[in-house]
Design a protein around this motif. Structure first.
Motif, short mmCIF file in Angstrom:
data_model
loop_
_atom_site.label_atom_id
_atom_site.label_comp_id
_atom_site.label_asym_id
_atom_site.label_seq_id
_atom_site.Cartn_x
_atom_site.Cartn_y
_atom_site.Cartn_z
N ALA A 19 -20.46 8.76 30.68
CA ALA A 19 -19.93 9.89 31.52
C ALA A 19 -20.40 9.68 32.82
CB ALA A 19 -20.49 11.09 30.90
N ASP A 20 -19.56 9.72 33.91
CA ASP A 20 -20.09 9.42 35.34
C ASP A 20 -19.73 11.06 35.94
OD1 ASP A 20 -21.02 8.77 37.80
OD2 ASP A 20 -19.51 7.31 38.28
N ILE A 21 -20.90 11.70 35.84
CA ILE A 21 -21.08 13.11 36.49
C ILE A 21 -22.17 13.27 37.34
CG2 ILE A 21 -20.94 15.64 35.58
CD1 ILE A 21 -19.74 14.41 32.96
N PRO A 22 -22.03 13.73 38.26
CA PRO A 22 -23.30 14.08 39.26
C PRO A 22 -24.71 14.37 38.47
CG PRO A 22 -21.49 15.03 40.52
CD PRO A 22 -21.05 14.51 39.32
N PRO A 23 -25.63 13.74 38.63
CA PRO A 23 -26.00 13.01 39.79
C PRO A 23 -25.53 11.30 39.58
CG PRO A 23 -27.82 13.35 38.38
CD PRO A 23 -26.89 14.13 37.64
N GLY A 24 -25.30 11.15 38.46
CA GLY A 24 -24.95 9.48 38.28
C GLY A 24 -24.50 9.26 36.77
N PRO A 25 -24.27 7.91 36.64
CA PRO A 25 -23.63 7.74 35.32
C PRO A 25 -24.80 7.75 34.14
CG PRO A 25 -23.81 5.72 36.61
CD PRO A 25 -24.12 6.83 37.52
N LYS A 26 -24.10 8.28 32.88
CA LYS A 26 -24.99 8.39 31.93
C LYS A 26 -24.41 8.03 30.68
CE LYS A 26 -28.10 12.14 30.64
NZ LYS A 26 -27.97 12.08 28.83
N ILE A 27 -25.28 7.34 29.88
CA ILE A 27 -24.78 6.69 28.46
C ILE A 27 -24.93 8.00 27.45
CG2 ILE A 27 -24.99 5.33 26.45
CD1 ILE A 27 -26.10 3.27 28.44
N ARG A 28 -23.66 8.59 27.04
CA ARG A 28 -23.84 9.87 26.41
C ARG A 28 -24.18 9.54 24.86
NH1 ARG A 28 -21.63 14.59 28.64
NH2 ARG A 28 -21.88 15.45 26.49
N SER A 29 -23.55 8.29 24.33
CA SER A 29 -23.86 7.63 22.82
C SER A 29 -23.54 6.07 22.99
CB SER A 29 -22.90 8.27 21.97
OG SER A 29 -21.57 8.16 22.35
N ASN A 30 -24.12 5.36 22.15
CA ASN A 30 -23.92 3.90 22.27
C ASN A 30 -24.38 3.32 20.97
OD1 ASN A 30 -23.44 1.31 23.41
ND2 ASN A 30 -25.51 1.08 24.31
N LEU A 31 -23.24 3.20 20.12
CA LEU A 31 -23.51 2.74 18.74
C LEU A 31 -22.91 1.40 18.83
CD1 LEU A 31 -23.63 5.80 18.18
CD2 LEU A 31 -22.38 5.73 16.17
N VAL A 32 -23.84 0.58 18.04
CA VAL A 32 -23.81 -0.82 17.61
C VAL A 32 -23.96 -1.09 16.27
CG1 VAL A 32 -24.29 -3.28 18.27
CG2 VAL A 32 -24.65 -1.39 20.20
N ARG A 33 -22.95 -1.59 15.53
CA ARG A 33 -23.02 -1.92 14.25
C ARG A 33 -23.10 -3.69 13.98
NH1 ARG A 33 -21.25 -3.67 9.59
NH2 ARG A 33 -22.06 -3.09 7.68
N THR A 34 -24.18 -4.01 13.83
CA THR A 34 -24.30 -5.41 13.98
C THR A 34 -23.76 -6.19 12.64
OG1 THR A 34 -25.78 -7.46 14.43
CG2 THR A 34 -26.83 -5.56 13.74
N GLN A 35 -23.51 -7.42 12.68
CA GLN A 35 -23.05 -8.14 11.65
C GLN A 35 -23.87 -9.19 11.21
OE1 GLN A 35 -18.77 -9.50 12.16
NE2 GLN A 35 -18.33 -7.39 12.46
N ALA A 304 -31.33 -3.99 25.39
CA ALA A 304 -30.03 -3.62 24.67
C ALA A 304 -28.92 -3.48 25.35
CB ALA A 304 -30.66 -2.16 24.00
N LEU A 305 -28.65 -3.38 26.51
CA LEU A 305 -27.66 -3.55 27.25
C LEU A 305 -27.25 -4.83 27.73
CD1 LEU A 305 -27.79 -0.29 29.42
CD2 LEU A 305 -26.38 -0.64 27.20
N CYS A 306 -28.40 -5.93 27.47
CA CYS A 306 -27.76 -7.54 27.92
C CYS A 306 -27.04 -7.72 26.58
CB CYS A 306 -29.15 -8.11 27.92
SG CYS A 306 -29.77 -7.75 29.31
N THR A 307 -27.40 -7.59 25.57
CA THR A 307 -26.75 -8.14 24.08
C THR A 307 -25.31 -7.16 24.15
OG1 THR A 307 -28.35 -6.66 23.11
CG2 THR A 307 -28.84 -9.20 22.95
N ASP A 308 -24.49 -7.79 23.39
CA ASP A 308 -23.08 -7.04 23.58
C ASP A 308 -23.20 -5.60 22.91
OD1 ASP A 308 -22.03 -9.18 24.02
OD2 ASP A 308 -21.18 -9.76 22.18
N ASN A 309 -22.34 -4.51 23.61
CA ASN A 309 -22.63 -3.16 23.22
C ASN A 309 -21.22 -2.63 23.89
OD1 ASN A 309 -23.30 -1.65 26.03
ND2 ASN A 309 -24.24 -3.82 26.08
N ALA A 310 -21.19 -1.46 23.57
CA ALA A 310 -19.88 -0.77 24.06
C ALA A 310 -20.20 0.10 25.21
CB ALA A 310 -19.19 -0.03 22.85
N ALA A 311 -21.48 0.48 25.57
CA ALA A 311 -21.71 1.18 26.83
C ALA A 311 -20.96 0.25 28.12
CB ALA A 311 -23.03 1.44 26.95
#
Ligand code: KG4
Ligand code: ZN
Length: 351
Positions: A19-35, A304-311
């Motif tokens: 979500a990008d809502i003031p004061p700035g962008p925020k990750i509200r959820s970030n689920l990674v199911r690794t194989q 955790a945001l360098c490796t693949d993720n959906a955020a």
């Protein structure tokens, strides 16, 4: 603005709400199911198996991301999915699902370039303005790019053979450290002596911003053949020597790119690293030192945001949506999709 992001280009099934809502962008959820566990017996990703795993798990991961964020589809402003580059089976699963949701919820669809998502992640986590210099190092890519704006990238150099992450993965397999190789090498290296084995640094000291890692792989194989079975001390020392050689090679090429970037874009303030290999602590230290010497700020997303993720996919979708860059529901996934369609500008950009 709230965006749902979907990532299925390789071996992570991921969904996120940003979500990008003031004061700035925020990750509200970030689920990674690794194989990882599924592919580990094969020592690498098996494309067919990856596609099937995405198909089984993607709807649960998306439902989970929406629930964790406390968001319904009616509240989102767009659906973004990685549409390339990557493994075609996974890309089809992700983009088709995203299009279905976008169509059903009557929201815009954004086809995101996975590499652009890595490139822009730093603008989600930190305040970084264009232009910036980017070292993009992942399992499939190894590039130095001048990032001029959303959708505007100039490639200064790329790998002539393996990507840096591939070099970690392949040498880890040779040493017997398992998959994925980057984290395995980093863990083993923590106990090792990087001075024990001297390994080549391909292209080191040469002009330009290209990379090469195949010589390293050959040297490791030869060393193992010459020595015979490795004990745990040998493995740790060899892992430390590999990590040191890869970081050293990356830093050497990045130093050339910094010189070019500072003379062509004196207004640029930042050196950025992105992609799975940028999670490596030693590489982060080397690049921070390089940037400091050059008077640049070094910015890198948390590991955790360098490796693949959906955020990162949701965020790239948001950056594009803001500019009115929306894709139609017949946009095709693209297994190959370079960020700079003109290719590396080696000779012109050397000076
Ligand atoms: O960006 P990414 O998650 O997927 C691709 O787009 O390729 O990058 C995965 C790569 C793998 O090669 C993995 O071994 C490497 O990043 N990697 C690391 C580390 N964590 C992941 N390499 C070195 N050190 C790490 N800590
Ligand atoms: Zn990636």
């Amino acid at each position: 603005m709230i965006v749902l992001g979907i990532e299925t280009s390789c071996d992570e099934t991921a969904a996120a709400i940003v979500a990008d809502i003031p004061p700035g962008p925020k990750i509200r959820s970030n689920l990674v199911r690794t194989q990882f566990a599924t592919h580990a017996p094969f020592g690498g990703v098996v494309p067919e198996i990856a596609a099937r795993e995405h198909l089984y798990h993607l709807d649960v991961v998306i439902t989970g991301a929406l629930a964790e964020a406390g968001i319904t589809l009616a509240q989102i402003d767009g659906v973004a999915a990685a549409a390339g580059p990557g493994l075609i089976g996974g890309l089809i699963v992700g983009t088709t699902t995203a299009k279905g949701i976008a169509w059903a919820a009557n929201k815009p669809f954004v086809a995101v370039n996975h590499l652009e998502a890595h490139a822009l992640t730093v603008r989600l986590t930190d305040e970084v303005s264009f232009p910036y210099l980017l070292l993009l190092v992942s399992g499939g890519h190894c590039q130095l790019l001048s990032c001029m704006g959303v959708g505007r990238y100039v490639c200064l150099g790329t790998t002539l053979d393996d990507a840096a992450g591939e070099a970690f993965d392949k040498t880890a397999k040779q040493i017997g450290l398992g998959y994925p190789g980057g984290p395995a090498i980093e863990r083993a290296a923590a106990e090792g002596d990087s001075r024990r084995f001297h390994l080549p640094r391909p292209l080191k000291g040469r002009p330009g911003c290209d990379f090469s890692f195949s010589g390293l792989k050959t040297a490791v194989r030869q060393l193992i053949v010459d020595r015979g079975p490795l004990d745990s001390r040998d493995k740790a020392d060899l892992a430390a020597s590999v990590e040191h050689a890869i970081c050293d090679a990356l830093a050497d090429r990045t130093a050339n790119a910094i010189a070019w970037f500072r003379s062509h874009h004196p207004e640029g303030e930042s050196l950025v690293a992105a992609g799975g290999v940028a999670a490596n602590a030693q590489l982060r230290r080397c690049l921070a030192a390089l940037a400091e010497r050059a008077g640049l700020r070094f910015v890198v997303p948390p590991p955790a945001l360098c490796t693949d993720n959906a955020a990162m996919i949701a965020w790239a979708g948001m950056e594009r949506l803001r500019l009115g860059l929306v894709d139609s529901l017949d946009a095709a996934p693209r297994p190959r999709w370079p960020l700079d369609a003109t290719g590396p500008q080696r000779l012109k950009r050397r000076g």
